[in-house]
Design a protein around this motif. Structure first.
Motif, PDB file in Angstrom:
ATOM      1  N   ILE A 156       0.851  -1.201   0.000  1.00 26.70           N
ATOM      2  CA  ILE A 156       0.000   0.000   0.000  1.00 26.70           C
ATOM      3  C   ILE A 156       0.881   1.243   0.000  1.00 26.70           C
ATOM      4  N   ALA A 157       0.657   2.108  -1.006  1.00 29.98           N
ATOM      5  CA  ALA A 157       1.576   3.235  -1.242  1.00 29.98           C
ATOM      6  C   ALA A 157       0.879   4.577  -1.024  1.00 29.98           C
ATOM      7  N   PRO A 158       1.640   5.595  -0.642  1.00 28.66           N
ATOM      8  CA  PRO A 158       1.080   6.941  -0.468  1.00 28.66           C
ATOM      9  C   PRO A 158       1.175   7.743  -1.770  1.00 28.66           C
ATOM     10  N   TRP A 159       0.729   9.001  -1.726  1.00 29.53           N
ATOM     11  CA  TRP A 159       0.705   9.809  -2.953  1.00 29.53           C
ATOM     12  C   TRP A 159       1.956  10.661  -3.143  1.00 29.53           C
ATOM     13  N   ASN A 160       2.827  10.772  -2.141  1.00 31.04           N
ATOM     14  CA  ASN A 160       3.856  11.819  -2.246  1.00 31.04           C
ATOM     15  C   ASN A 160       5.056  11.424  -3.109  1.00 31.04           C
ATOM     16  N   SER A 185      -2.164   5.212  -3.966  1.00 29.38           N
ATOM     17  CA  SER A 185      -3.099   6.195  -3.432  1.00 29.38           C
ATOM     18  C   SER A 185      -4.117   6.539  -4.525  1.00 29.38           C
ATOM     19  N   GLU A 186      -5.355   6.726  -4.111  1.00 29.17           N
ATOM     20  CA  GLU A 186      -6.407   7.095  -5.066  1.00 29.17           C
ATOM     21  C   GLU A 186      -6.124   8.445  -5.729  1.00 29.17           C
ATOM     22  N   GLN A 187      -5.268   9.254  -5.109  1.00 27.50           N
ATOM     23  CA  GLN A 187      -4.935  10.569  -5.694  1.00 27.50           C
ATOM     24  C   GLN A 187      -3.930  10.448  -6.828  1.00 27.50           C
ATOM     25  N   GLY A 220      -8.500  -0.320   0.032  1.00 21.73           N
ATOM     26  CA  GLY A 220      -7.425  -0.597   0.990  1.00 21.73           C
ATOM     27  C   GLY A 220      -7.886  -1.505   2.111  1.00 21.73           C
ATOM     28  N   GLU A 221      -9.045  -1.186   2.676  1.00 18.77           N
ATOM     29  CA  GLU A 221      -9.574  -1.999   3.788  1.00 18.77           C
ATOM     30  C   GLU A 221      -9.825  -3.439   3.330  1.00 18.77           C
ATOM     31  N   ALA A 222     -10.413  -3.584   2.125  1.00 25.02           N
ATOM     32  CA  ALA A 222     -10.712  -4.932   1.633  1.00 25.02           C
ATOM     33  C   ALA A 222      -9.418  -5.735   1.471  1.00 25.02           C
ATOM     34  N   GLY A 236       2.539   5.419   4.618  1.00 16.15           N
ATOM     35  CA  GLY A 236       1.499   6.439   4.638  1.00 16.15           C
ATOM     36  C   GLY A 236       1.450   7.113   5.988  1.00 16.15           C
ATOM     37  N   GLY A 237       0.289   7.634   6.328  1.00 13.14           N
ATOM     38  CA  GLY A 237       0.150   8.419   7.554  1.00 13.14           C
ATOM     39  C   GLY A 237       0.116   7.551   8.809  1.00 13.14           C
ATOM     40  N   THR A 238       0.464   8.162   9.924  1.00 16.39           N
ATOM     41  CA  THR A 238       0.566   7.421  11.186  1.00 16.39           C
ATOM     42  C   THR A 238      -0.789   6.863  11.624  1.00 16.39           C
ATOM     43  N   GLU A 239      -1.858   7.648  11.484  1.00 13.12           N
ATOM     44  CA  GLU A 239      -3.166   7.153  11.932  1.00 13.12           C
ATOM     45  C   GLU A 239      -3.631   5.976  11.071  1.00 13.12           C
ATOM     46  N   THR A 240      -3.390   6.053   9.774  1.00 14.53           N
ATOM     47  CA  THR A 240      -3.749   4.920   8.910  1.00 14.53           C
ATOM     48  C   THR A 240      -2.915   3.693   9.311  1.00 14.53           C
ATOM     49  N   GLY A 241      -1.657   3.926   9.602  1.00 13.63           N
ATOM     50  CA  GLY A 241      -0.770   2.825  10.008  1.00 13.63           C
ATOM     51  C   GLY A 241      -1.274   2.131  11.265  1.00 13.63           C
ATOM     52  N   GLU A 258       5.762   2.326   7.301  1.00 15.70           N
ATOM     53  CA  GLU A 258       6.649   3.491   7.119  1.00 15.70           C
ATOM     54  C   GLU A 258       5.743   4.701   7.235  1.00 15.70           C
ATOM     55  N   LEU A 259       5.881   5.457   8.321  1.00 15.58           N
ATOM     56  CA  LEU A 259       4.863   6.466   8.637  1.00 15.58           C
ATOM     57  C   LEU A 259       5.421   7.889   8.612  1.00 15.58           C
ATOM     58  N   GLY A 260       4.765   8.764   9.339  1.00 13.59           N
ATOM     59  CA  GLY A 260       5.074  10.183   9.249  1.00 13.59           C
ATOM     60  C   GLY A 260       6.357  10.588   9.954  1.00 13.59           C
ATOM     61  N   ASP A 393       3.237  18.945  14.715  1.00 11.66           N
ATOM     62  CA  ASP A 393       2.385  18.305  13.702  1.00 11.66           C
ATOM     63  C   ASP A 393       3.164  18.132  12.401  1.00 11.66           C
ATOM     64  N   GLU A 394       2.898  17.031  11.710  1.00  9.52           N
ATOM     65  CA  GLU A 394       3.503  16.859  10.382  1.00  9.52           C
ATOM     66  C   GLU A 394       2.681  17.710   9.401  1.00  9.52           C
ATOM     67  N   ILE A 395       3.281  18.777   8.886  1.00  6.08           N
ATOM     68  CA  ILE A 395       2.543  19.680   7.986  1.00  6.08           C
ATOM     69  C   ILE A 395       2.572  19.140   6.556  1.00  6.08           C
TER      70      ILE A 395
HETATM   71  P1  NAD Z   1      -2.532   7.894   3.947  1.00  9.34           P
HETATM   72  O1  NAD Z   1      -2.267   7.136   5.199  1.00  9.34           O
HETATM   73  O2  NAD Z   1      -3.739   8.734   3.876  1.00  9.34           O
HETATM   74  O3  NAD Z   1      -2.667   6.886   2.705  1.00  9.34           O
HETATM   75  C1  NAD Z   1      -1.634   5.997   2.343  1.00  9.34           C
HETATM   76  C2  NAD Z   1      -2.225   4.844   1.569  1.00  9.34           C
HETATM   77  O4  NAD Z   1      -3.056   4.084   2.435  1.00  9.34           O
HETATM   78  C3  NAD Z   1      -3.132   5.254   0.405  1.00  9.34           C
HETATM   79  O5  NAD Z   1      -2.963   4.324  -0.652  1.00  9.34           O
HETATM   80  C4  NAD Z   1      -4.516   5.157   0.998  1.00  9.34           C
HETATM   81  O6  NAD Z   1      -5.528   4.958   0.030  1.00  9.34           O
HETATM   82  C5  NAD Z   1      -4.349   3.938   1.871  1.00  9.34           C
HETATM   83  N1  NAD Z   1      -5.300   3.833   2.978  1.00  9.34           N
HETATM   84  C6  NAD Z   1      -5.903   4.844   3.658  1.00  9.34           C
HETATM   85  N2  NAD Z   1      -6.717   4.327   4.616  1.00  9.34           N
HETATM   86  C7  NAD Z   1      -6.600   2.977   4.546  1.00  9.34           C
HETATM   87  C8  NAD Z   1      -7.163   1.905   5.269  1.00  9.34           C
HETATM   88  N3  NAD Z   1      -8.020   2.099   6.272  1.00  9.34           N
HETATM   89  N4  NAD Z   1      -6.823   0.634   4.934  1.00  9.34           N
HETATM   90  C9  NAD Z   1      -5.939   0.423   3.937  1.00  9.34           C
HETATM   91  N5  NAD Z   1      -5.383   1.390   3.197  1.00  9.34           N
HETATM   92  C10 NAD Z   1      -5.697   2.665   3.510  1.00  9.34           C
HETATM   93  O7  NAD Z   1      -1.205   8.699   3.637  1.00  9.34           O
HETATM   94  P2  NAD Z   1      -0.923   9.713   2.447  1.00  9.34           P
HETATM   95  O8  NAD Z   1      -1.631  10.988   2.763  1.00  9.34           O
HETATM   96  O9  NAD Z   1      -1.180   9.035   1.141  1.00  9.34           O
HETATM   97  O10 NAD Z   1       0.657   9.910   2.565  1.00  9.34           O
HETATM   98  C11 NAD Z   1       1.250  10.888   3.356  1.00  9.34           C
HETATM   99  C12 NAD Z   1       1.802  10.242   4.617  1.00  9.34           C
HETATM  100  O11 NAD Z   1       2.702   9.205   4.276  1.00  9.34           O
HETATM  101  C13 NAD Z   1       2.606  11.228   5.442  1.00  9.34           C
HETATM  102  O12 NAD Z   1       2.292  11.064   6.805  1.00  9.34           O
HETATM  103  C14 NAD Z   1       4.043  10.803   5.187  1.00  9.34           C
HETATM  104  O13 NAD Z   1       4.946  11.129   6.209  1.00  9.34           O
HETATM  105  C15 NAD Z   1       3.885   9.328   5.034  1.00  9.34           C
HETATM  106  N6  NAD Z   1       5.043   8.784   4.317  1.00  9.34           N
HETATM  107  C16 NAD Z   1       5.946   8.033   5.014  1.00  9.34           C
HETATM  108  C17 NAD Z   1       7.085   7.537   4.363  1.00  9.34           C
HETATM  109  C18 NAD Z   1       8.130   6.726   5.106  1.00  9.34           C
HETATM  110  O14 NAD Z   1       8.949   6.101   4.452  1.00  9.34           O
HETATM  111  N7  NAD Z   1       8.119   6.719   6.419  1.00  9.34           N
HETATM  112  C19 NAD Z   1       7.279   7.816   3.003  1.00  9.34           C
HETATM  113  C20 NAD Z   1       6.323   8.586   2.342  1.00  9.34           C
HETATM  114  C21 NAD Z   1       5.201   9.054   3.001  1.00  9.34           C
END
Ligand code: NAD
Length: 502
Positions: A156-160, A185-187, A220-222, A236-241, A258-260, A393-395
């Motif tokens: 599961i990958a983020p958008w950045n 990411s859907e974005q 993602g949930e499925a 992705g983000g810490t709360e999602t993690g 890998e989180l924020g 806060d992570e801006i």
């Molecule tokens: P996000 O957590 O919103 O989404 C990340 C991915 O998870 C997306 O594909 C999203 O669709 C999916 N997702 C969201 N909710 C889910 C769920 N309930 N179940 C399964 N999948 C779900 O994060 P973001 O906004 O896409 O990315 C930004 C964050 O990622 C920032 O906090 C950044 O620090 C973090 N990040 C961390 C690293 C690292 O290596 N530590 C690298 C890049 C980004």
């Protein structure tokens, strides 16, 4: 606008399962070009049924084909063919990523796509050097410890940094003989959809790499909750993690997270200040400020602070904001309008907290097509204290917060006073300071007198709320393999006989 699109561009983004593109159906989501705000594509979301098909396709490829047992030379050839394919299509991938993310073409070509290609080369070389253990201390027996592929991984990958980050997961996963379902990411689905097509063109068998597109709450949930998934690798983000790990825990599925981050960039008076200044600007403003490892809290020794901040602000105000397709652009738009608004809200929060706004803090207004883009001026504030929100806060935008310190203890205390612990930057030419700080900083990576130098052989990941587990080299090998001990007698053995009494 259309002139910007690659010739093969499909504006309907679907999933790809078992080597076949899904037909456009299901819930639709708009995909925007952040530099203009125009919709450039429509994403067709994969629902739970489609996710189920993807996991089953990955399972079939793992269980019923020779993929998991491919000789290492064949796997290396394939990984190198993927590297070549990515290099050959670097412009196309960079352009698709640019259209989705708004990071400049130059940065995408020189960092993201290059890194994506190198990830495959790295793991091709790595798997040629892996080894196991042998124990023969138990007289008459030899125990051999081997590693085997695990099965199906959910990636599961983020958008950045979609391609750079997801390619690391895919390369490691398939290098060790697993199959996967990738969820971007859907974005930002554009470049990764093309990337998965390229993997197939390079020879990856059907079903080995599947991609499902859609929101985290649906697709993602499925995927996370599917019983056919053996490993979850999430960035992705810490709360999602947190949520993903709790769901994975119910099924006893190992995951890496890998989180924020809110990384400290500490500059001592003993540093090469010119280099530290260049690096401070790059660490916060590259990738349009949207990076987990951004040096977003800049801690300066008091004696150098005024001069350093003065020069930083002067340079920040001169950063070229504009069209990310142009090579001279240094700062493009933020990835979405919602994200731009969130980043800008921190300028008000900062002022409300008593911080001094040093530069920026506003949307950048551009003309022509770019008038609708999500541009933000490079921003810097002098924070009142490390406990303020702009320091905690992570801006995740082009937004730096300065603090000053009088002593080594104060610097390290502030650096570690955060929920996060992804990376730290440390600038000093005084060896005892460097040695002590490298030991005392609570983060998964400490970069000394350098900026963002990723060593793929070494583990990457965070302390505290910045993550669980590590990626890279041996850490990836451990995550994507099961460990098995095979014990064999080295001479004929006598087995106790039971059940022979009359
Ligand atoms: P996000 O957590 O919103 O989404 C990340 C991915 O998870 C997306 O594909 C999203 O669709 C999916 N997702 C969201 N909710 C889910 C769920 N309930 N179940 C399964 N999948 C779900 O994060 P973001 O906004 O896409 O990315 C930004 C964050 O990622 C920032 O906090 C950044 O620090 C973090 N990040 C961390 C690293 C690292 O290596 N530590 C690298 C890049 C980004």
């Amino acid at each position: 606008m259309n002139a910007l699109l690659p010739t093969q561009f499909s504006s309907n983004i679907t999933s790809l399962i078992g080597g076949k593109a899904s037909s456009p159906s299901g819930h639709q989501l708009p995909v925007f070009y952040p530099a203009t705000g125009q919709q450039i594509a429509t994403l067709h979301e994969a629902d739970a049924d489609e996710v189920d098909q993807a996991v089953k396709a990955a399972r079939r490829a793992f269980d019923t084909t020779d993929w998991a047992r491919l000789p290492v030379e064949k796997r290396q050839e394939l990984l190198l063919a993927i590297q070549a394919k990515i290099i050959a299509h670097a412009d196309e991938l960079a352009r698709l990523e640019c259209l989705n993310l708004g990071v400049s073409m130059r940065e995408l070509r020189e960092r993201h796509v290059k890194r994506a290609a190198y990830n495959f080369r790295f793991f091709a070389e790595y798997i040629g050097q892996t080894k196991g253990d042998v124990y023969d201390q138990t007289t008459g027996y030899r125990s051999v410890v081997v590693r085997e592929p695990v099965g199906v991984a959910a990636l599961i990958a983020p958008w950045n940094a979609p391609t750079a980050l997801a390619s690391m997961k895919v390369a490691a996963c398939i290098a060790f003989g697993n199959t996967c379902v990738l969820k971007p990411s859907e974005q930002t689905p554009l470049a990764l959809r093309c990337f998965v097509d390229l993997l197939h063109e390079a020879g990856v068998p059907d079903g080995v790499v599947n991609i499902v597109n859609g929101r985290g709450s649906v697709t993602g949930e499925a995927l996370v909750n599917h019983p056919g998934v053996d490993r979850i690798s999430f960035t992705g983000g810490t709360e999602t993690g947190r949520r993903i790990m709790s769901q994975a825990g119910l099924r006893l599925k190992p995951c890496t997270l890998e989180l924020g981050g809110k990384s400290a960039n500490i500059v001592f008076a003993s540093a090469d200040l010119d280099r530290a200044l260049d690096a401070a600007l790059v660490s916060i403003y590259s990738n349009n400020g949207q990076q987990c490892l951004a040096g977003s809290r800049i801690l300066l020794e008091k004696s150098i602070a005024d001069d350093f901040i003065g020069r930083f602000v002067e340079r920040a105000a001169k950063i070229r904001i504009g069209d990310p397709m142009l090579d001279e652009t240094e700062l493009g738009p933020l990835a979405s309008s919602g994200h731009r608004d969130r980043v800008l809200s921190f300028a008000d929060i900062a002022v409300g907290e008593g911080a001094e706004l040093l530069t920026g803090g506003k949307a950048a207004s551009l003309s022509g097509d770019l008038a609708g883009g999500y541009f933000v001026e490079p921003t810097a504030v002098f924070a009142k204290s490390n406990s303020s929100r702009v320091c905690q806060d992570e801006i995740f935008g082009p937004f730096a917060a300065f603090l000053t310190f009088d002593s080594y203890e104060e610097a390290i205390g502030m650096a570690n006073d955060t929920q996060f612990g992804l990376v730290s930057y440390l600038w000093s030419d005084h060896l005892p300071t460097v040695e002590a700080a490298s030991r005392d900083l609570k983060s998964g990576v400490v970069w000394v007198n350098t900026t963002m130098t990723r060593e793929l052989r070494a583990p990457f990941g965070g302390y505290k709320d910045s993550g669980v587990g590590r990626e890279g080299g041996e850490a990836s090998e451990q995550f994507y393999t099961e460990i098995k001990t095979v014990t064999t007698p080295t001479r004929p053995i006598t087995v106790k006989k039971i059940g022979i009494s009359d």
